[in-house]
Every structure is written in structure tokens, then in C-alpha cells.
Design a protein around this motif. Sequence first.
Motif, short mmCIF file in Angstrom:
data_model
loop_
_atom_site.label_atom_id
_atom_site.label_comp_id
_atom_site.label_asym_id
_atom_site.label_seq_id
_atom_site.Cartn_x
_atom_site.Cartn_y
_atom_site.Cartn_z
N GLN A 155 41.60 40.65 44.18
CA GLN A 155 40.95 41.93 44.47
C GLN A 155 41.76 42.77 45.45
O GLN A 155 41.96 43.97 45.23
CB GLN A 155 39.55 41.68 45.03
N ILE A 156 42.24 42.16 46.54
CA ILE A 156 42.97 42.98 47.52
C ILE A 156 44.34 43.39 46.99
O ILE A 156 44.81 44.49 47.28
CB ILE A 156 43.09 42.27 48.89
N PHE A 157 44.98 42.52 46.18
CA PHE A 157 46.27 42.88 45.61
C PHE A 157 46.13 44.07 44.66
O PHE A 157 46.98 44.96 44.63
CB PHE A 157 46.89 41.71 44.85
N TYR A 158 45.03 44.07 43.91
CA TYR A 158 44.82 45.15 42.94
C TYR A 158 44.33 46.43 43.62
O TYR A 158 44.81 47.53 43.33
CB TYR A 158 43.82 44.72 41.87
N GLU A 162 47.59 48.12 44.19
CA GLU A 162 47.64 48.66 42.82
C GLU A 162 48.68 47.89 41.99
O GLU A 162 49.45 48.46 41.22
CB GLU A 162 47.93 50.16 42.86
N GLU A 163 48.64 46.56 42.17
CA GLU A 163 49.59 45.67 41.52
C GLU A 163 49.01 45.14 40.20
O GLU A 163 47.98 44.48 40.20
CB GLU A 163 49.92 44.51 42.46
N ARG A 164 49.66 45.42 39.10
CA ARG A 164 49.17 45.02 37.78
C ARG A 164 49.26 43.51 37.55
O ARG A 164 48.57 42.97 36.68
CB ARG A 164 49.94 45.76 36.68
N TRP A 165 50.10 42.82 38.34
CA TRP A 165 50.25 41.37 38.21
C TRP A 165 49.38 40.63 39.22
O TRP A 165 49.63 39.46 39.53
CB TRP A 165 51.72 40.98 38.39
N SER A 166 48.34 41.27 39.73
CA SER A 166 47.51 40.69 40.80
C SER A 166 46.92 39.34 40.42
O SER A 166 46.92 38.39 41.23
CB SER A 166 46.39 41.66 41.17
N LYS A 167 46.39 39.23 39.23
CA LYS A 167 45.72 37.98 38.82
C LYS A 167 46.70 36.81 38.80
O LYS A 167 46.42 35.75 39.36
CB LYS A 167 45.09 38.16 37.44
N LYS A 168 47.84 37.02 38.18
CA LYS A 168 48.83 35.94 38.08
C LYS A 168 49.36 35.56 39.46
O LYS A 168 49.53 34.37 39.77
CB LYS A 168 49.99 36.41 37.18
N ILE A 169 49.62 36.55 40.30
CA ILE A 169 50.15 36.27 41.64
C ILE A 169 49.13 35.48 42.46
O ILE A 169 49.47 34.51 43.13
CB ILE A 169 50.52 37.59 42.36
N ARG A 210 54.37 45.93 46.80
CA ARG A 210 52.93 46.23 46.70
C ARG A 210 52.08 45.11 47.31
O ARG A 210 51.03 45.37 47.90
CB ARG A 210 52.54 46.44 45.24
N ILE A 211 52.54 43.87 47.17
CA ILE A 211 51.79 42.74 47.73
C ILE A 211 51.84 42.79 49.25
O ILE A 211 50.83 42.56 49.93
CB ILE A 211 52.36 41.41 47.20
N PHE A 212 53.00 43.11 49.81
CA PHE A 212 53.11 43.22 51.26
C PHE A 212 52.24 44.37 51.78
O PHE A 212 51.60 44.24 52.82
CB PHE A 212 54.58 43.43 51.66
N GLN A 213 52.20 45.48 51.05
CA GLN A 213 51.34 46.60 51.45
C GLN A 213 49.87 46.19 51.45
O GLN A 213 49.13 46.47 52.39
CB GLN A 213 51.54 47.79 50.50
N ALA A 214 49.46 45.51 50.39
CA ALA A 214 48.06 45.09 50.26
C ALA A 214 47.66 44.14 51.39
O ALA A 214 46.57 44.28 51.97
CB ALA A 214 47.84 44.43 48.90
N LEU A 215 48.53 43.20 51.70
CA LEU A 215 48.24 42.26 52.78
C LEU A 215 48.12 42.98 54.12
O LEU A 215 47.21 42.70 54.91
CB LEU A 215 49.34 41.20 52.87
N ARG A 216 49.03 43.91 54.39
CA ARG A 216 49.01 44.65 55.65
C ARG A 216 47.71 45.45 55.79
O ARG A 216 47.09 45.48 56.86
CB ARG A 216 50.21 45.58 55.73
N ILE A 217 47.30 46.09 54.70
CA ILE A 217 46.06 46.89 54.73
C ILE A 217 44.86 45.98 54.98
O ILE A 217 43.97 46.31 55.77
CB ILE A 217 45.89 47.67 53.41
#
Length: 321
Positions: A155-158, A162-169, A210-217
Motif C-alpha cells: 500500500q505505501i509503495f503504491y 506510485e510504483e507499479r511493481w509494489s506487490k512484487k516488491i 520510488r521505493i525510497f521516496q515512499a519509505l521516506r514519506i
Amino acid sequence: MEPVHYSVQGNEILQIFRENFSKEDAVLFLDGTAGEGGHSLLFLQEFPNSKVILCDRDPVMLSRALARLDEFKNRVVPIEINFSEIDSDLLSSYGVTDAPQGILLDLGISTFHLLHSGRGFSFRESEPLDMRLSPDSGLSAKDVLNTYSKDKLMQIFYKYGEERWSKKIAEVIVDRRKLNSIFYTSELADLVSKIIPRKFWPPGRHPATRIFQALRIEVNQELAHIETGLISLLNLLRLDGVIQVISFHSLEDRIVKNAFRDYAKEKGFTLLTKKPILPSEEETKINPASRSAKLRVLRKTKSVDKKYRREDFEEEEESDV
């Protein structure tokens, strides 16, 4: 050696304040995100009778900004605080009884944090996954990665990246941490690089951006602070005052755009930027980090109907759930 610090859209911000205040005015500025102190330096130099309330949630950044502004220290009121917690009562406790006339928020992450803080904001070096802007407070990025459920990570990755590979990651992270916890930026960056096929890597950017951005937020609850802080500061602003906000990605800009639009329609404010001001071509060449910046400006032309109370805002948020 640290790189030269640039104040993003400094010329545009200074020009807008020039158009609304006289150089001789005793303007009270509030810099809600002090960073390296570059914007406040411009205000203090341009308006010799002004004072600046200098705020930052990170004591390291506040200290760096104060060192830069040392020659103006008699005109600076430093406060270690997240801008979302600023209100009239807080300012009064620091001896500030007037409302600010000029407010600036620069929502970008500083070059210092990315390159020199050692807190894992960037994948360029192998550093502990921390990412906290307020050191030693709250969950770190390591905590998020190693304790959140697969669904929550997805959820946070997406939502924030806005990462399309959020589920797999998220799936791979959960499987990986069963064997070993993820502690370092290099581990996370390598993991994401292997998951996303090279043909889908964003041009000119690392695939883990995008993953680093999502984690920081998530770690710093940045969007929640913007939503709360904007409401508080818009109501705190003095009549005929001006607030300027620089955002760096669509999630931030959407919040600013909607808040400014609503206050222009319903609260007696005047929108000074129907479209955001973008950095000049010259600035993006000198400082490539500014290329995604968007500046929006609002002027307070009438009194706000009711005094802002944080508990009212929180109740409204809860009722929307």
C-alpha cells in the motif's frame, strides 16, 4: 567537500515578496523548513528591518542554518519544530506575539540529507536504513521494512511511490526478511533492481527511487504534516500576508493546490498563481535537483472566519474515514 547549496526558486520567491512588501517594512517572515538557511538569508538581506522565525524539525539542519545566518542572529528566532505544529500559542512561548506576514515552506529533501546525513535517504552509499528527519523519534525505514505486513508495504509503495511493481516488491521483501532482516540502503536498492525488469527502469533514474521516496514519506508522515500544517499556517498568516509553498512531487503538490484553491474560494484569500511557477531553464542547468519544483502562492485578503484548532481538524479527518 560538500556541494554548493542552492536555494530552489530563490529569485522567484524573493520577487513575490518584493511585490507585496516594501524593502523598508518590518516584515516578520516564517521559514517553516529552514534547511540550509538559504531562503531566510535572502529575506534578511533584502528586507533589512525584517525578522525571521526559523523552524526545522531536524536539529542538525537548524544548527547548520543558524551558522549560515550568524551575522543576522539578532533578527532570527530559531525553533526546533515540525512546521505542522506551529500555531500562535507556540510562537508566543518564544516571545513572538505578532502573526507572520510572509511564510515559506520548501517541502523538498535537502542535499545534506541525501549525501551527508548518513541516515539512508539515498541509495548512492551503503548506509543504515533510517530516513528519519527527526533523529531518534518514531519508526525508522528499517523498522517499516522489517515489521510491516506485505499488504501494508504494498500500500505505501503504491500510494506514496506510485510504483507499479509494489506487490512484487512487497512479496520479495517479506520472503527475504524471513531469512535476514534488511538493514542497509544497498541491500534494498539491489533487491528492487533485481525485481524490476531493466526495460521498465525509469529513464535517468535508479529503479529504487520510488521505493525510497515512499519509505521516506511513510517514516516521516510527510503528507499528513503538510495537510495539517497548511491549515494551521493559512489561518496564522497575518491579513495581507503571503504564503509560498514549493513542492517536488505530485502527491505534495495536489495537497497544496487543493488547500490553496479551497481557501481562495471560501476563506477570503487570493490565489496569486493560477498555475504553479516552475524553475527557470537556467536554474535547472545550475541545480538539476530543482527541475521538479512547483511554487504556489496565496495572499490573505480577508480575515479567516474561525480560529484554527487542531482538534477540530482531527475530528473532521476522523469523520471522513
